[in-house]
Design a protein around this motif. Sequence first.
Motif: not given
Length: 236
Positions: A194-200
């Motif tokens: 989830p954090a990777l998706g938000e950062a993207c």
Amino acid sequence: MTTTRDQALLRLLQLTSPALPVGAYSYSEGLETLVEQGVVIAPSALTRWLEQELAHGLVAIDAAAVGLVYHAATQPGVGNGTALSTVAIAPLNHQLSALRDSEESRQQSWAMGRALVRMATHLHPDLKPRFNTAGNPCNFAVAFALLAAHWEIEPRQAVLGYLHSWAANLITSAVKLIPLGQTVGQQILLDLYPALGEACDRAIATPSLDDLYLSSWGTTLATMQHEALYTRLFRS
């Protein structure tokens, strides 16, 4: 028979592979210092640190730069070495160098960039003018974006792949440093999705690096203190 979409996926896997000869495994980005100081000694602490870096650390700037450089490199009418690519990409590369907050961090970005440029221009000699427009030294995020654009990897996939590769590398470092079990490391990576998706999402939506604000002074201090550690496994 592979389709164009299949080829793009295969190229993304190649570009983000741990086997990519850019030396990513040599760097911990201050994590080694934090483990030595007892700040990151448990899986939960590692997860929190990675999430903090994705939200407010240098990797957030790098991810945004991947998107911006990709966009500049794929504008209609832009060819290798055109004026537009020089105007758009070279300043971004210089800005990335200026934003590195420690000598080790700057040297890491430049060394990995040089390695990727060397590999990419060996595979695709016609890319030399494009990399020349970026400037020398070329930061890793800039080189990554230029090769991703040439390989026709979708921009969102390129940014997400960059972030995933960054996280996977640091988790692998943590498995050795803390130490953690391999399965625990894989669970942390899954939990980080989830954090990777938000950062993207944030990176893709960023119109300029000037619009980003960082708050990772703890990691900055750790990278500065790293060179003074009595023993070191990593270069940063």
